[in-house]
Design a protein around this motif. Structure first.
Motif, PDB file in Angstrom:
ATOM      1  N   UNK B 150       0.853  -1.183   0.000  1.00 11.47           N
ATOM      2  CA  UNK B 150       0.000   0.000   0.000  1.00 11.47           C
ATOM      3  C   UNK B 150       0.891   1.235   0.000  1.00 11.47           C
ATOM      4  N   UNK B 151       0.439   2.251  -0.697  1.00 13.76           N
ATOM      5  CA  UNK B 151       1.139   3.535  -0.627  1.00 13.76           C
ATOM      6  C   UNK B 151       0.110   4.625  -0.369  1.00 13.76           C
ATOM      7  N   UNK B 152       0.519   5.601   0.395  1.00 14.55           N
ATOM      8  CA  UNK B 152      -0.363   6.750   0.594  1.00 14.55           C
ATOM      9  C   UNK B 152       0.517   7.983   0.702  1.00 14.55           C
ATOM     10  N   UNK B 153       0.121   9.024   0.002  1.00 18.66           N
ATOM     11  CA  UNK B 153       0.904  10.255   0.017  1.00 18.66           C
ATOM     12  C   UNK B 153      -0.020  11.427   0.289  1.00 18.66           C
ATOM     13  N   UNK B 218       9.532  10.167   4.459  1.00 17.73           N
ATOM     14  CA  UNK B 218       9.150   8.893   3.850  1.00 17.73           C
ATOM     15  C   UNK B 218       9.129   7.870   4.974  1.00 17.73           C
ATOM     16  N   UNK B 219       8.058   7.118   5.079  1.00 18.22           N
ATOM     17  CA  UNK B 219       7.956   6.099   6.123  1.00 18.22           C
ATOM     18  C   UNK B 219       7.580   4.768   5.478  1.00 18.22           C
ATOM     19  N   UNK B 227       2.502  -7.416   4.575  1.00 20.42           N
ATOM     20  CA  UNK B 227       2.240  -6.279   3.683  1.00 20.42           C
ATOM     21  C   UNK B 227       3.211  -5.139   3.988  1.00 20.42           C
ATOM     22  N   UNK B 228       3.762  -4.565   2.934  1.00 24.00           N
ATOM     23  CA  UNK B 228       4.664  -3.419   3.051  1.00 24.00           C
ATOM     24  C   UNK B 228       3.901  -2.154   2.680  1.00 24.00           C
ATOM     25  N   UNK B 229       4.072  -1.110   3.494  1.00 20.15           N
ATOM     26  CA  UNK B 229       3.356   0.143   3.241  1.00 20.15           C
ATOM     27  C   UNK B 229       4.343   1.297   3.178  1.00 20.15           C
ATOM     28  N   UNK B 230       4.076   2.225   2.275  1.00 17.36           N
ATOM     29  CA  UNK B 230       4.957   3.373   2.108  1.00 17.36           C
ATOM     30  C   UNK B 230       4.136   4.646   2.222  1.00 17.36           C
ATOM     31  N   UNK B 231       4.559   5.519   3.130  1.00  7.50           N
ATOM     32  CA  UNK B 231       3.902   6.816   3.280  1.00  7.50           C
ATOM     33  C   UNK B 231       4.841   7.911   2.822  1.00  7.50           C
TER      34      UNK B 231
END
Lengths: 363, 363, 363, 363
Positions: B150-153, B218-219, B227-231
């Motif tokens: 998942x990514x959220x920006x 960036x987190x 699951x890998x998530x990127x903020x």
């Protein structure tokens, strides 16, 4: 707060949309009753939406319920008769597009509503669709300077319900169904400026086995103020609903896309339940729409009418506007038949607007 | 219908959004009172929104009004004290992000609400934003198969109000302000799965003259379910608000863009009033947003809480969720300081989360 | 490898594009000479592009150089005279759009080329633009089934050079300048099918102080095979070049956008050198175009002609195609003047195509 | 013009791309010979592309042809041996990514090329992709002010060829295959600034049955100049190739999307031949790419190297750059194994970069 009592005529696709709008967004209204020609369909609709009463007889509905508003969502050929009945019963009326099949019907509807002192709102949701309304606002703020051209397109692969394809019931094809949106929106954007003339070309490209009506049309409308407008309407465009407008001014331009331009973009190997209206499939890439009813402006439109009823105000879009749209459609059919611009006002006597095209084609 | 009585603490940007949501979309609630630290600001807000009472003293507000819900929209450092006061006064509480500045505050807030038997909802609007929720639905329908990333920006050029830049009041920079959205949304998408570890990098690139806090971060969050998530969060990105998510599954992908991806596209030589949140200008090309409040999910979120209060249900997003988000932010700051993943649970004692980064940087 | 020797007539915007195409992408050609009416301009162009010879006299150029190909990039009113001179000198000719100002000129050009046994290629780059050509390929593979409608739009805020606005030199306005692209592309997509009739509406909305020519036009072309085509052309659209096509088939649809749809999206507070053709500014949001010349198909087009010359093949787009386009423009002007469809063939005698509109307007 | 003589090692996907580039866009080069391990494959490739000679023995190719340039397109594990052979034979070398499997190989390759006084170019096509290069230009013009963050993503659903999945042959998974692009492009954008440290997380989400290598990875690179870079690379993303970059500066932002962002948008009920690289299907909505080879920069890259050879210039991207990228990949694998940033320089001894991750995981 006393609630304004509404009865809905019709139990199809558009009735569902109206009910969702009332129930989620218009707490000052309550739906008392629903009518459908088929009592089973009426009952099922009532149960699904927790509506207390259902009828297969409009007269009975008018007699037995104390509704104040009749919301007309039946097929085109039933618009006039039901409007007139409701008006005579003293009900305020909001009616789905197009206003009527013929100008004579339209005139009688308007006159009857006036005589009975009831409100008649022509439900053109594009006048309330929030993205389009936002565009109209910024135009009014001067964002694009003086407008010189408008475009509006509405396209999908054709309605699911049969009556749309029967020109005796619908009065025409995609122009009657969707072209009316463009005509209504052009007038709305231009402050109901007067139409000078209309040119149209149309054809039946995909559904010839099912209808004599046109399923693809281009209409050019020139207004007396010099603005040129172009409508594109189609039942022959695959891949889901397309509803777009373009606003050209001497100082800028606005592009607004209601469906693809507001959706999430999804790739699904297996597909999923529903992507958007008339999308053939949700497998592969799809444009996943959300809050469709809201983003098309139905709640805003219906809320406005309920407010008009409660506060005794004139609707922003009236029966006269619906009639003006119908006149433009007449001119479009005649133009397509004759291959030339048709000047307004234009009021030939026909049973169905599409005859102005079909009869000319036969010559 | 009796209405649920709400008082709002705070009279800034987010309070305006909450009030618009209540007044347009949540008829079952009414706003009785507003509090602001400055009485003039409170009065102006009350007048603008037709709120009958205003206060510059929370105790007085709690004592003198019979509100059932306190909606907390004050700066971060005032979250705990006001939540605790409201809980002790027996009020249900909905609170803007982040839940608190420290985990100790969060624990006390949650405990006090429990002890006083009041509801505490953590108002993460991304859990209600309709485009994101539509994406979550289709994921649940299997559209993209099993999710693995998942990514959220969320990015713009920085808040207008001063306290966001004061790390004593905010507890940190953009992570406290906007990173919490991503953390909350990741957990929401994953059914509140457990976080395994957190890695972050951050810096102060644009607002170094105004803050010691990070304005770009960036987190990476790894969940126990794999699951890998990127903020990505920033106060240093020009051109208006950006709020996007990406959902990667073994059978597909979804891209959803709340702002640019839902707007009309406008070119204006002269400019116009407002394009979107934090857009520097509306001249030239701009992305013209519409129904911002609705499309970010505020009405859906607040309506949900009012329903919880009226029907005595547990909110879908609770104080515990807010605490879990805060713990992730702690871990992110510590990770940025130490240059390595931080495993959860993680509960160091600090006055401000950002100290976990700042103090490590000084070493 | 001996190189094919080319001389270019003209030293303006389009000549730069042709030279870039030859020099970067067509090693089998070399540019020997350039002609411009102003010797200083010719010299500067030659120096800039390392062209060995320059002239302000076409006869001299034809006499003194041994070029095999004349590439004509001069204003419209100089097309016929130079084509005829070059043909008589035995040179192969590639000529920029439109082929000529009048049909009589076109007929003479074609006849003279035939009589002198030289090739005449009509340089319609949209027939070679790679995105459009890719679309045409997939249409041929059956991607959208049988085509029933085509749209093509080309719009910007108006040319920089004066002669475009002088209807004595250009023969008309935006239709002569840009409408010819749509007409040429429609025929190309449809295998040079026969045109049944043309309808047009046009107006002068932005540049009325500078030209009597139309700067905004809509043209509907109906082909004998039943396909309807819509062209939109404008010199009144701000925000940079727009060049799009839409292909509607009974089994699908293709949207292709050459400029905005292939660019990087940039937000620049301070602006930068160049965003795209006719963009007013590069500050704020802009669509940053790249490899403009290649992506519009100029190298592909010129390479094709050089190959025709070297291998003695007939160009895919000929003088006859250019004449057919011009006939469609005649019909469009006449239609706009008369407010009705004009059937083809259509060959009225006029000095300038636009007179068919202007004279009708005066009546 | 004498042509520069090139031999290609490899007859797979990327060799096709190189040959198209040479043959269409680099007339100053000619391809004399092709090598493949399988003679049938070599012959078929030679016939398809009209290459005069083919070999299944590199030594023989080097001995029997008088090529000046060896273009290496074989699998990773054959990079070093062939580079060294070619260098010793006095040939200039251009080599596909990654430069080598190990740093020791890279060092030997660079040293051997130096010792034999031949050029070694590391073929990172993103340094030449026209949309990215245009973005880099406008950055240099100041469009976005001082850059503080870069992002680059390259994703598809996995290579077709088996050796990519064999970590003995490839040295790793998607990072070796695609992550190298991001690393190379970051350095290119930043003028080969020094890397401070690297953090990575990776996993095997889709192709676990086929490979021990990672098929999804996030890498964060911090440069000594303070710029933070984020790479996303995946073999687990469906729906076709995705190659994007984002450039964040203190005065603006640039988004560039090479594939979806340059394509035509097609809806096809029946599907068609090819939409784009790794698209699973062309039915439904698809993003129809065009001039793929050109728009990825292969012709520009190869043309540059041929020019370097002909004019005795140093390539813009050298073996040293390829080595620096490989060092970053080492650090990424080690970081993913250890869960912390790895500082550069970093030169552990391993047989395969991925061991730095796999071995740490086993601990």
């Amino acid at each position: 707060m006393t609630k304004t009592k509404v009865a809905i005529l019709g139990a199809g696709f558009i009735s569902d949309i109206h009910v969702e709008s009332y129930q989620r967004f218009i707490p000052e209204a309550e739906i008392l009753a629903v009518y459908a020609r088929n009592i089973g369909k009426a009952r099922a609709f009532a149960e699904k939406h927790h509506i207390p009463a259902y009828f297969d007889d409009v007269d009975q509905l008018l007699a037995e319920t104390d509704c104040e508003v009749i919301d007309i969502c039946v097929p085109n050929y039933l618009h006039a008769i039901n409007t007139i009945k409701a008006a005579k019963a003293g009900k305020h009326i909001i009616i789905e597009k197009p206003l009527a099949v013929t100008l004579e019907e339209a005139d009688e509807m308007i006159a009857t509503c006036k005589a009975n002192n009831v409100k008649l709102m022509y439900a053109e949701e594009l006048c309330f669709a929030p993205k389009y309304e936002r565009a109209r606002q910024v135009v009014k703020e001067g964002a694009v300077g003086e407008v010189y051209m408008l475009k509006q397109a509405e396209k999908h692969s054709g309605p699911h319900t049969d009556w749309f394809y029967d020109i005796n019931l619908a009065g025409g094809g995609v122009l009657m169904d969707m072209g009316c949106h463009a005509m209504g929106w052009f007038r709305w954007m231009l402050g109901n400026a007067k139409v000078k003339d209309v040119y149209a070309t149309m054809s039946t490209v995909l559904h010839g086995g099912r209808t004599k009506g046109e399923d693809n049309a281009i209409v050019i409308v020139e207004f007396e103020n010099g603005v040129t407008c172009v409508a594109e309407d189609s039942w022959a465009k695959h891949g889901g609903m397309d509803d777009r407008c373009e606003i050209y001014g001497k100082g800028g331009v606005i592009y607004a896309d209601l469906f693809m331009g507001s959706s999430a973009l999804t790739y699904s190997r297996e597909g999923y339940g529903y992507a958007m209206e008339k999308a053939d499939t949700s497998a592969g890439w799809s444009f996943t729409i959300f809050e469709e009813v809201f983003n098309q402006g139905y709640p805003h439109e219906l809320k406005h009418f309920i407010e008009c009823v409660r506060e005794d105000k004139t609707p922003l879009v009236t029966g006269e506007d619906g009639r003006a749209v119908l006149e433009m459609l007449y001119a479009a059919y005649a133009s397509a038949g004759q291959g030339k611009k048709i000047s307004l006002p234009f009021h030939p006597k026909v049973d169905r607007p599409i005859d102005l095209w079909l009869n000319a084609k036969q010559d």
